[in-house]
Design a protein around this motif. Structure first.
Motif, PDB file in Angstrom:
ATOM      1  N   GLN A 160      40.866  50.506  41.685  1.00  0.00           N
ATOM      2  CA  GLN A 160      40.090  49.318  41.329  1.00  0.00           C
ATOM      3  C   GLN A 160      40.130  49.083  39.825  1.00  0.00           C
ATOM      4  OE1 GLN A 160      36.196  49.784  43.129  1.00  0.00           O
ATOM      5  NE2 GLN A 160      37.032  49.562  45.187  1.00  0.00           N
ATOM      6  N   GLY A 161      39.867  47.844  39.432  1.00  0.00           N
ATOM      7  CA  GLY A 161      39.842  47.489  38.020  1.00  0.00           C
ATOM      8  C   GLY A 161      41.203  47.164  37.435  1.00  0.00           C
TER       9      GLY A 161
ATOM     10  N   ASN B   9      26.639  43.822  45.020  1.00  0.00           N
ATOM     11  CA  ASN B   9      28.068  43.947  44.714  1.00  0.00           C
ATOM     12  C   ASN B   9      28.464  42.909  43.662  1.00  0.00           C
ATOM     13  OD1 ASN B   9      30.797  44.418  44.684  1.00  0.00           O
ATOM     14  ND2 ASN B   9      31.039  44.379  46.906  1.00  0.00           N
ATOM     15  N   THR B  10      28.006  43.141  42.443  1.00  0.00           N
ATOM     16  CA  THR B  10      28.207  42.149  41.389  1.00  0.00           C
ATOM     17  C   THR B  10      29.671  41.971  41.007  1.00  0.00           C
ATOM     18  OG1 THR B  10      27.689  43.820  39.728  1.00  0.00           O
ATOM     19  CG2 THR B  10      25.886  42.384  40.425  1.00  0.00           C
ATOM     20  N   ARG B  11      30.462  43.038  41.062  1.00  0.00           N
ATOM     21  CA  ARG B  11      31.894  42.897  40.719  1.00  0.00           C
ATOM     22  C   ARG B  11      32.586  41.962  41.699  1.00  0.00           C
ATOM     23  NH1 ARG B  11      34.638  48.556  39.947  1.00  0.00           N
ATOM     24  NH2 ARG B  11      36.426  47.275  39.452  1.00  0.00           N
TER      25      ARG B  11
ATOM     26  N   GLN C 269      31.355  38.336  41.139  1.00  0.00           N
ATOM     27  CA  GLN C 269      31.982  37.735  39.954  1.00  0.00           C
ATOM     28  C   GLN C 269      33.432  37.346  40.224  1.00  0.00           C
ATOM     29  OE1 GLN C 269      31.154  40.809  37.090  1.00  0.00           O
ATOM     30  NE2 GLN C 269      29.091  40.051  36.676  1.00  0.00           N
ATOM     31  N   LEU C 270      34.150  38.167  40.986  1.00  0.00           N
ATOM     32  CA  LEU C 270      35.533  37.830  41.353  1.00  0.00           C
ATOM     33  C   LEU C 270      35.554  36.563  42.203  1.00  0.00           C
ATOM     34  CD1 LEU C 270      38.580  38.295  41.686  1.00  0.00           C
ATOM     35  CD2 LEU C 270      38.034  39.857  43.567  1.00  0.00           C
TER      36      LEU C 270
END
Length: 148
Positions: free
Chosen positions: A77-78, A109-111, A114-115
């Motif tokens: 991830q990332g 699940n903020t990531r 945001q995606l």
């Protein structure tokens, strides 16, 4: 590194099950992962150098798609793979004349949120207490995307 979006195939399923358990606090049942897809399924995989790094399960009915499950191997991830996979899903829906995509995401699940937002999804509603959580329940945020 060469990455490609491919249809999710039976040979992917052992890796899908491994990633599913590692990526989600409340993973799908293995029987759901291994269930034969039906005619409305839009299940794809992201491979990098021939190795599965992520997958998604979706469906398309009468122009309306639902993204049911998406995950990238936590060890990878990332690196932008989530965006590649999400873009691949959108393209798969577009190629099948889909008009709209719906999804639900955990409020925590903020990531992912945001995606989705950066990709063009809009939050339109909330389902209170929808998901199981370590301390009880948590809300699902409902998002939609209009395919161009």
């Amino acid at each position: 590194m060469t990455s490609s979006i491919v249809p999710l195939a039976p040979y992917h399923l052992d890796d899908v099950w491994r990633i599913e358990q590692a990526a989600h606090a409340f993973p799908w049942a293995e029987s759901m992962i291994r269930k034969d897809p039906n005619r409305i399924a839009v299940n794809i995989a992201l491979e990098v150098d021939g190795k599965l790094v992520g997958y998604c399960f979706g469906q398309l009915v009468a122009g309306e798609a639902t993204l049911l499950n998406i995950a990238i191997d936590p060890a990878l991830q990332g690196k932008g793979y989530g965006k590649q996979l999400l873009d691949g899903f959108i393209e798969a829906i577009q190629s099948r004349a889909g008009e709209e995509i719906w999804l639900e995401v955990r409020e925590s699940n903020t990531r992912a949120y945001q995606l989705y937002e950066a990709t063009g999804f809009n939050e339109i509603n909330r389902r209170e207490g929808y998901y199981p959580a370590a301390d009880g329940r948590e809300d699902a945020l409902i998002m939609t995307y209009y395919v161009m």
